[in-house]
Design a protein around this motif. Sequence first.
Motif, PDB file in Angstrom:
ATOM      1  N   TYR A  77       0.852  -1.185   0.000  1.00 55.08           N
ATOM      2  CA  TYR A  77       0.000   0.000   0.000  1.00 55.08           C
ATOM      3  C   TYR A  77       0.890   1.239   0.000  1.00 55.08           C
ATOM      4  N   SER A  78       0.604   2.158  -0.898  1.00 59.55           N
ATOM      5  CA  SER A  78       1.356   3.416  -0.948  1.00 59.55           C
ATOM      6  C   SER A  78       0.475   4.485  -1.568  1.00 59.55           C
ATOM      7  N   ARG A  79       0.323   5.593  -0.899  1.00 63.47           N
ATOM      8  CA  ARG A  79      -0.430   6.731  -1.420  1.00 63.47           C
ATOM      9  C   ARG A  79       0.560   7.806  -1.834  1.00 63.47           C
ATOM     10  N   GLN A  80       0.364   8.370  -2.989  1.00 68.92           N
ATOM     11  CA  GLN A  80       1.163   9.484  -3.505  1.00 68.92           C
ATOM     12  C   GLN A  80       2.659   9.194  -3.478  1.00 68.92           C
ATOM     13  N   GLN A 100       3.493  10.360 -10.249  1.00 72.45           N
ATOM     14  CA  GLN A 100       2.918   9.920  -8.977  1.00 72.45           C
ATOM     15  C   GLN A 100       2.381   8.496  -9.114  1.00 72.45           C
ATOM     16  N   THR A 101       2.553   7.696  -8.058  1.00 73.37           N
ATOM     17  CA  THR A 101       1.989   6.354  -8.028  1.00 73.37           C
ATOM     18  C   THR A 101       1.084   6.216  -6.811  1.00 73.37           C
ATOM     19  N   ASP A 102       0.099   5.370  -6.953  1.00 71.66           N
ATOM     20  CA  ASP A 102      -0.827   5.040  -5.874  1.00 71.66           C
ATOM     21  C   ASP A 102      -1.085   3.553  -6.032  1.00 71.66           C
ATOM     22  N   ASN A 130      -2.481  -0.277  -4.102  1.00 74.90           N
ATOM     23  CA  ASN A 130      -3.100  -1.042  -3.035  1.00 74.90           C
ATOM     24  C   ASN A 130      -3.268  -2.459  -3.579  1.00 74.90           C
ATOM     25  N   LYS A 167      -1.881   2.693  -9.747  1.00 77.26           N
ATOM     26  CA  LYS A 167      -2.294   3.854 -10.534  1.00 77.26           C
ATOM     27  C   LYS A 167      -1.088   4.756 -10.773  1.00 77.26           C
ATOM     28  N   THR A 212      -4.323   3.041 -14.906  1.00 73.10           N
ATOM     29  CA  THR A 212      -4.634   2.232 -13.735  1.00 73.10           C
ATOM     30  C   THR A 212      -4.571   0.779 -14.172  1.00 73.10           C
TER      31      THR A 212
END
Length: 183
Positions: free
Chosen positions: A8-11, A32-34, A36, A57, A78
Motif C-alpha cells: 500500500y502506498s499513497r502518492q 505519482q503512483t498510488d 493497493n 495507478k 490504472t
Amino acid sequence: PKLQLRFYSRQGQLGEWRDMILPELLAGTTGQTDLNIVVDRNLLPDDSSWSMHGYLKLTDGEFKQAPGGRNVESANATITFSGRQAKFENANFRVGTSSFALDGAVANILEPDALYQLRSTQLNLTDLKLLGGGPAIQLHNFSARGAARFHNGALVLDGTALAPAGRIADIDFRDLRADIIWS
C-alpha cells in the motif's frame, strides 16, 4: 495456512520504482503512483497457488530514454490485478505531438505476454523515430491491435494496424491496413 501480503502506498514517486522498471532502457522517470495490492499465497506443502488483487495507478508519468531515444510523457493509467491477471483500460500517454490511448491485458503476470489495442487520432510517425529520415507520415484515426512480449530482453510487438486516412509528405491516402512486427 495462508500468507497474505499487502502493498500500500499513497502518492508515491515513480522515480523510486525506476530500478524495477527496465533500468537499462530508461534514463529517468517521474510521476505519482498510488497502489493497493494484496497477494495471497497458500502455504500447504502440496499447494503453491497464489493470487493478487488490487490496483496500481500512475498519474502524470514520464519515461525518459537515453539521448536520442523516445520519451513518453503525460502517462496516466490504472492497472488492476485479479488472480494472476493484470488489466488496463483507457491508459493514455504522449510521444512527441502524438497522443495515444491503450487497453491491454496480461493473462499471467509471471509470463507477461500482453494483448493490446492502441489508438491515436493523429499519429505522426516522426515522433516515434522509427524511420531514419524520409518523408513526414501522418496517420488519422490510427488503431493497432495485437500482442506484446519481451524476448531476449527486447520488447516485441506484432499485430494489425489500421488508418482510414493519412498523408505521406504531400500525398493523401486512404484505407491503410498493415500487419506489423516490431522489436
